[in-house]
Scaffold this active site. Structure first.
Site, PDB file in Angstrom:
ATOM      1  N   HIS A 146       0.854  -1.195   0.000  1.00 28.43           N
ATOM      2  CA  HIS A 146       0.000   0.000   0.000  1.00 28.43           C
ATOM      3  C   HIS A 146       0.888   1.242   0.000  1.00 28.43           C
ATOM      4  O   HIS A 146       1.838   1.343   0.775  1.00 28.43           O
ATOM      5  CB  HIS A 146      -0.898   0.012   1.228  1.00 28.43           C
ATOM      6  CG  HIS A 146      -1.755   1.233   1.338  1.00 28.43           C
ATOM      7  ND1 HIS A 146      -2.807   1.487   0.489  1.00 28.43           N
ATOM      8  CD2 HIS A 146      -1.694   2.294   2.182  1.00 28.43           C
ATOM      9  CE1 HIS A 146      -3.374   2.636   0.807  1.00 28.43           C
ATOM     10  NE2 HIS A 146      -2.714   3.140   1.836  1.00 28.43           N
ATOM     11  N   GLY A 161       3.116   5.177   4.664  1.00 28.48           N
ATOM     12  CA  GLY A 161       2.909   5.940   5.891  1.00 28.48           C
ATOM     13  C   GLY A 161       1.608   5.635   6.566  1.00 28.48           C
ATOM     14  O   GLY A 161       0.768   4.875   6.069  1.00 28.48           O
ATOM     15  N   SER A 163      -2.128   6.125   8.046  1.00 34.86           N
ATOM     16  CA  SER A 163      -3.345   6.544   7.370  1.00 34.86           C
ATOM     17  C   SER A 163      -3.671   8.008   7.680  1.00 34.86           C
ATOM     18  O   SER A 163      -3.485   8.485   8.804  1.00 34.86           O
ATOM     19  CB  SER A 163      -4.509   5.653   7.804  1.00 34.86           C
ATOM     20  OG  SER A 163      -5.707   6.059   7.195  1.00 34.86           O
ATOM     21  N   LYS A 167      -0.806  10.914   1.637  1.00 36.10           N
ATOM     22  CA  LYS A 167       0.153  10.340   0.677  1.00 36.10           C
ATOM     23  C   LYS A 167      -0.264  10.649  -0.765  1.00 36.10           C
ATOM     24  O   LYS A 167       0.563  10.992  -1.601  1.00 36.10           O
ATOM     25  CB  LYS A 167       0.244   8.818   0.889  1.00 36.10           C
ATOM     26  CG  LYS A 167       0.836   8.421   2.226  1.00 36.10           C
ATOM     27  CD  LYS A 167       0.977   6.926   2.347  1.00 36.10           C
ATOM     28  CE  LYS A 167      -0.353   6.203   2.490  1.00 36.10           C
ATOM     29  NZ  LYS A 167      -1.059   6.549   3.746  1.00 36.10           N
ATOM     30  N   ASP A 185      -2.198   3.854  -4.216  1.00 34.65           N
ATOM     31  CA  ASP A 185      -2.940   2.959  -3.317  1.00 34.65           C
ATOM     32  C   ASP A 185      -2.355   1.549  -3.291  1.00 34.65           C
ATOM     33  O   ASP A 185      -1.914   1.080  -2.248  1.00 34.65           O
ATOM     34  CB  ASP A 185      -4.422   2.914  -3.681  1.00 34.65           C
ATOM     35  CG  ASP A 185      -5.236   2.189  -2.617  1.00 34.65           C
ATOM     36  OD1 ASP A 185      -5.059   2.501  -1.430  1.00 34.65           O
ATOM     37  OD2 ASP A 185      -6.005   1.285  -2.963  1.00 34.65           O
ATOM     38  N   GLU A 210      -6.341   8.883  -6.252  1.00 37.39           N
ATOM     39  CA  GLU A 210      -7.498   9.304  -5.474  1.00 37.39           C
ATOM     40  C   GLU A 210      -7.108  10.393  -4.489  1.00 37.39           C
ATOM     41  O   GLU A 210      -6.177  10.211  -3.696  1.00 37.39           O
ATOM     42  CB  GLU A 210      -8.116   8.129  -4.714  1.00 37.39           C
ATOM     43  CG  GLU A 210      -9.341   8.527  -3.906  1.00 37.39           C
ATOM     44  CD  GLU A 210      -9.777   7.465  -2.913  1.00 37.39           C
ATOM     45  OE1 GLU A 210     -10.806   7.679  -2.252  1.00 37.39           O
ATOM     46  OE2 GLU A 210      -9.087   6.437  -2.796  1.00 37.39           O
ATOM     47  N   ARG A 252      16.756  10.912  15.573  1.00 38.39           N
ATOM     48  CA  ARG A 252      16.772  12.126  14.754  1.00 38.39           C
ATOM     49  C   ARG A 252      17.859  12.055  13.688  1.00 38.39           C
ATOM     50  O   ARG A 252      17.651  12.421  12.534  1.00 38.39           O
ATOM     51  CB  ARG A 252      17.007  13.349  15.655  1.00 38.39           C
ATOM     52  CG  ARG A 252      17.042  14.650  14.879  1.00 38.39           C
ATOM     53  CD  ARG A 252      17.093  15.838  15.803  1.00 38.39           C
ATOM     54  NE  ARG A 252      17.200  17.087  15.051  1.00 38.39           N
ATOM     55  CZ  ARG A 252      17.208  18.291  15.591  1.00 38.39           C
ATOM     56  NH1 ARG A 252      17.120  18.424  16.915  1.00 38.39           N
ATOM     57  NH2 ARG A 252      17.313  19.365  14.844  1.00 38.39           N
TER      58      ARG A 252
END
Length: 317
Positions: A146, A161, A163, A167, A185, A210, A252
């Protein structure tokens, strides 16, 4: 994900035009397939094609000028034995190349054993290269992930990433900056060799992206041919996370480049924190440029560490 089987009929139709071959014998065996044990034991699809070889059975056997000479230039008894030996190899298909005339004994053997035999005027070496490339991709290990897969500055980048982090919107912005969309997707990924992952879009989602609130966008129709790509090789994964996830799970300044295993191949990975006000598209492009430097052997973090060490040594002196 298991690849669909390849039978003689499918193989013939796939290269009917490019190899201009004809079906000489074994027409009744159009459903003859590659042996599943052979497919599982082969290191790649390329191992399923070769010249006549009595060590590796179950291959597509390619018969060129030298092989025809081997099958015909001997005593009648030896010729008959050599032809009948081919049956023990259990080839899914025989391909007569180099424009050679098929020995009648070979045609008769294929008819009796129901082994499909194709004939082409193309060179045997060319036939092997074409079929190996086709079978390598067809039988490659594959999976679906995905995310948004893109061509960014010439590099295949998969944006993944949590939801709700935008994205697809990020993909749209990157397209407006001159990059190309491969898939949104769902991304089909294939390991085409031991170190290379190739990704493409499922046919159902071709050219579509989308965006929440707008719906489906046809990127090719809106932005033109140059805004989409048919496939790319995966070189980098950009993973988007929220601030709390970044602080909890990631350093980091990681001392070693991050990687993610995809079908047994380690792929470089970058983590980007998403917060209001950050230009994520610019950060993604910067990550890609930095990855290009890393692939060229330029490690900015290591150069900083070396610079810091030299500064400390001068201070001690």
């Amino acid at each position: 994900m298991k690849p669909t089987a390849v039978n003689a009929d499918r193989l013939f139709e796939a290269f009917r035009e490019s190899l201009r071959w004809e079906w000489l014998a074994g027409l009744g065996a159009s459903e003859r397939r590659f042996d599943e044990m052979a497919v599982r034991s082969a290191r790649s699809g390329a191992d399923l094609v070769g010249y006549l070889n009595y060590i590796h059975p179950y291959r597509v056997q390619v018969i060129g000028e030298r092989e025809v000479a081997y099958l015909t230039n001997a005593t009648p008894e030896d010729c008959a034995r050599r032809v009948s030996r081919i049956v023990t190899l259990e080839p899914p298909v025989l391909v007569l190349a180099d424009g050679q005339q098929a020995p009648q004994a070979l045609i008769s053997m294929c008819e009796r054993a129901q082994i499909p035999m194709f004939a082409t005027h193309e060179a045997a070496a060319f036939v092997i290269d074409v079929l190996r490339a086709y079978l390598s991709k067809h039988f490659a290990d594959r999976t679906t992930m995905h995310g948004v897969f893109m061509d960014i500055l010439g590099m295949g980048v998969l944006i993944t990433g949590e939801s709700g982090l935008g994205k697809s919107e990020l993909g749209l912005e990157l397209v407006t900056r001159g990059n190309g969309l491969v898939a949104d997707d769902a991304v089909d990924l294939f390991r085409i060799n031991q170190t290379t992952i190739e990704g493409k879009c499922p046919d159902l989602l071709q050219n579509l992206l989308e965006v929440r609130g707008i719906g489906l966008l046809d990127i090719r129709a809106i932005f033109g041919e140059t805004a989409v790509r048919r496939k790319m090789r995966l070189k980098l994964i950009v993973h988007l996370v929220r601030k709390e996830t970044m602080e909890r799970d990631y350093e980091r300044l990681p001392q070693e480049p991050l990687t993610q295993d995809v079908l047994g191949v380690p792929v470089l990975k970058v983590i980007i924190q998403v917060v209001a006000g950050r230009n994520i598209a610019v950060l993604v492009e910067a990550a890609v440029r930095n990855t290009i430097l890393q692939l060229r052997g330029i490690d900015t973090y290591q150069e900083f560490v070396d610079r810091h060490r030299r500064a400390m040594e001068r201070g001690i002196e």
